[in-house]
Motif scaffolding. Structure first.
Motif, PDB file in Angstrom:
ATOM      1  N   LEU A 161     -64.613  24.296  -8.839  1.00  0.00           N
ATOM      2  CA  LEU A 161     -65.252  24.465 -10.140  1.00  0.00           C
ATOM      3  C   LEU A 161     -65.272  25.936 -10.543  1.00  0.00           C
ATOM      4  CD1 LEU A 161     -66.836  23.267 -12.516  1.00  0.00           C
ATOM      5  CD2 LEU A 161     -68.926  23.560 -11.151  1.00  0.00           C
ATOM      6  N   ARG A 186     -57.697  28.883 -10.911  1.00  0.00           N
ATOM      7  CA  ARG A 186     -57.702  27.539 -10.332  1.00  0.00           C
ATOM      8  C   ARG A 186     -56.865  27.460  -9.057  1.00  0.00           C
ATOM      9  NH1 ARG A 186     -55.851  24.620 -15.602  1.00  0.00           N
ATOM     10  NH2 ARG A 186     -55.506  26.797 -16.192  1.00  0.00           N
ATOM     11  N   THR A 189     -60.527  18.806 -19.898  1.00  0.00           N
ATOM     12  CA  THR A 189     -61.819  18.878 -19.233  1.00  0.00           C
ATOM     13  C   THR A 189     -61.694  19.705 -17.958  1.00  0.00           C
ATOM     14  OG1 THR A 189     -61.422  16.884 -17.912  1.00  0.00           O
ATOM     15  CG2 THR A 189     -62.421  16.590 -20.107  1.00  0.00           C
ATOM     16  N   LEU A 190     -62.834  20.148 -17.444  1.00  0.00           N
ATOM     17  CA  LEU A 190     -62.820  20.900 -16.194  1.00  0.00           C
ATOM     18  C   LEU A 190     -62.193  20.079 -15.075  1.00  0.00           C
ATOM     19  CD1 LEU A 190     -66.297  22.680 -16.248  1.00  0.00           C
ATOM     20  CD2 LEU A 190     -64.072  23.797 -16.253  1.00  0.00           C
ATOM     21  N   ARG A 191     -62.490  18.791 -15.064  1.00  0.00           N
ATOM     22  CA  ARG A 191     -61.937  17.933 -14.011  1.00  0.00           C
ATOM     23  C   ARG A 191     -60.413  17.920 -14.057  1.00  0.00           C
ATOM     24  NH1 ARG A 191     -63.660  11.565 -13.021  1.00  0.00           N
ATOM     25  NH2 ARG A 191     -62.294  11.196 -11.214  1.00  0.00           N
ATOM     26  N   ARG A 192     -59.854  17.777 -15.264  1.00  0.00           N
ATOM     27  CA  ARG A 192     -58.394  17.777 -15.398  1.00  0.00           C
ATOM     28  C   ARG A 192     -57.800  19.135 -15.053  1.00  0.00           C
ATOM     29  NH1 ARG A 192     -57.570  14.447 -21.129  1.00  0.00           N
ATOM     30  NH2 ARG A 192     -58.321  12.413 -20.350  1.00  0.00           N
ATOM     31  N   ILE A 250     -59.062  21.342 -12.955  1.00  0.00           N
ATOM     32  CA  ILE A 250     -59.121  21.485 -11.497  1.00  0.00           C
ATOM     33  C   ILE A 250     -57.959  20.739 -10.857  1.00  0.00           C
ATOM     34  CG2 ILE A 250     -60.431  20.806  -9.448  1.00  0.00           C
ATOM     35  CD1 ILE A 250     -62.987  21.379 -11.088  1.00  0.00           C
ATOM     36  N   ALA A 251     -57.717  19.493 -11.328  1.00  0.00           N
ATOM     37  CA  ALA A 251     -56.607  18.700 -10.792  1.00  0.00           C
ATOM     38  C   ALA A 251     -55.271  19.386 -11.043  1.00  0.00           C
ATOM     39  CB  ALA A 251     -56.620  17.305 -11.425  1.00  0.00           C
TER      40      ALA A 251
END
Length: 422
Positions: free
Chosen positions: A70, A351, A210-213, A215-216
């Motif tokens: 994160l 990232r 999004t942050l999730r995407r 990060i991925a």
């Protein structure tokens, strides 16, 4: 993108921002060393429960595993300079408040654990932002030299200056090391805030990102690059071994070698001095071998040093082995960091750095447990040999990526330019 003029090939210019970033990083390392040395002493004065005492140290790893990814995604979204000085300002307030609590006699083991967790959580943002900001401040060919100077300065401040300063500060009261640490955070924040640079260029984020995407995406980028994937796997395996060695080094020296606390201080000093030499000679090694081969050499020499340390029952030999181990450890760290910075796509370094660090750090707690179990079952010298075995595995993980090197002095981000194989 604003860049400074390098003083020479591989030499970062102190003017233009790097000098202030270096000063902030070194000052923060000095303050951190005061806090990390004082925390265990304060912990043992508050409780005799080994589990609670070890929990303070464990909080130095846990936030990286929970929040590291994160922190990297946030670092790629925001102004890195602002993220760094804000994180340091908040850390100054937290440590300053804790110093007041200690001075007033309100410190508790629970407060120590909460402080360690909060500070390391903020560090995940600060470190990832700093990694992404550094390539903006120096020319591409000077990036390796900049990393070497940063790491060497931090090792001097934290390893040679911070430790001896703690007893002097403790003479003024238990709160003094924490108050000094808060002051270093504030000065470091002011130095970073004074930088007049824009962050690295970023491609526009897709709609609905999004942050999730994000990060991925960082994890996928790390996995797709053969060299980065190999470096990450190698560093993770190496850190399992390092966890075992660090957790049991005091047992090896005071138990197996029967060298007492003076012997323990001697091997720690040897490791620090070796690290400083490694920072000084790294550029020469890289000039002859290239970065990836320098990392391979560092791992191979570390294996030999660890085997000697685990087989020869002699304090002078252990001191020499730890000095060599520290020298090659610095070569490993400088070049893995530089390769990661060079090969990461524009706008994704935070990232990629976070993914690299999080996956690498995750093995250290496991290694600490393994080291203790191996020492208990087979003898106090065996953790050194266990560490050697993990470094063997780490070198093996690097071999498939050994040809994916970067020509010294050539800018290479792994996506926008072409890799030049050696």
């Amino acid at each position: 993108m604003t860049l400074t003029k390098a003083a020479g090939v591989g030499a970062p210019a102190w003017r233009g921002g790097f000098g202030r970033l270096w000063s902030a990083a070194v000052l923060s390392s000095f303050g951190d060393s005061l806090r990390t040395a004082a925390l265990p002493l304060l912990a043992v004065s508050l409780t005799d429960d080994p589990l609670l005492i070890s929990s303070v140290a464990a909080c130095g790893y846990l936030p990286w595993i929970i929040f590291g990814l994160l922190g990297g995604a946030v670092a790629d979204r925001v102004d890195q300079r602002r993220a760094m000085w804000t994180a340091d300002t908040v850390r100054a307030l937290l440590v300053g408040g804790f110093a007041v609590a200690v001075a007033l006699g309100h410190a508790s083991i629970g407060l120590l654990i909460a402080l360690a967790f909060a500070l390391t959580t903020l560090q995940t943002l600060f470190d990832n932002a700093a990694t992404a900001l550094l390539p903006v401040l120096v020319e591409p060919q000077a990036l390796g030299g900049a990393n070497a100077r940063l790491m060497t300065g931090q090792r001097v401040a934290g390893g040679l200056l911070g430790g001896p300063a703690v007893p002097l500060l403790l003479a003024a009261g238990a709160a003094a090391p924490f108050a000094a640490n808060a002051a270093t955070f504030l000065v470091a924040a002011a130095l970073v805030a004074s930088l007049r640079v824009s962050g690295p260029e970023r491609p526009p984020r897709p709609a609905g990102s999004t942050l999730r995407r994000e990060i991925a995406e960082g994890l996928r980028t790390l996995g797709r690059d053969r060299a980065l994937r190999g470096l990450c796997a190698a560093t993770a395996l190496c850190n399992v071994g390092m966890g075992a060695l660090i957790a049991t080094l005091v047992v090896i020296v005071t138990g197996w070698l029967d060298a007492g606390t003076k012997g323990y201080a001697a091997v720690l000093t040897a490791y620090t001095v070796g690290s400083l030499v490694g920072g000084a000679v790294n550029s020469r090694i890289v000039a002859r071998l290239g970065r990836m081969r320098a990392v391979l050499l560092a791992g191979a020499v570390q294996i030999a040093a660890l085997v000697v340390m685990g087989v020869v029952r002699s304090l002078p030999v252990a001191v020499a082995a730890l000095a060599v181990f520290g020298l090659m450890g610095m070569v490993w760290n400088v070049n893995t960091t530089t390769l990661m910075q060079q090969r990461s796509p524009a706008g994704m370094l935070g990232r990629v750095s976070a993914a690299f660090r999080t996956l690498s750090v995750a093995g250290a707690p496991l290694g600490a447990v393994l080291g203790g179990a191996v020492a208990a079952a087979w003898g106090p010298n065996r953790p050194a040999l266990l560490t050697a075995a993990f470094v063997v595995l780490s070198v093996a993980a690097l071999i498939p990526a050994r040809a994916a090197d970067v020509v010294v002095g050539a800018p290479d981000d792994g996506v926008t330019t072409t890799h030049v194989a050696r």
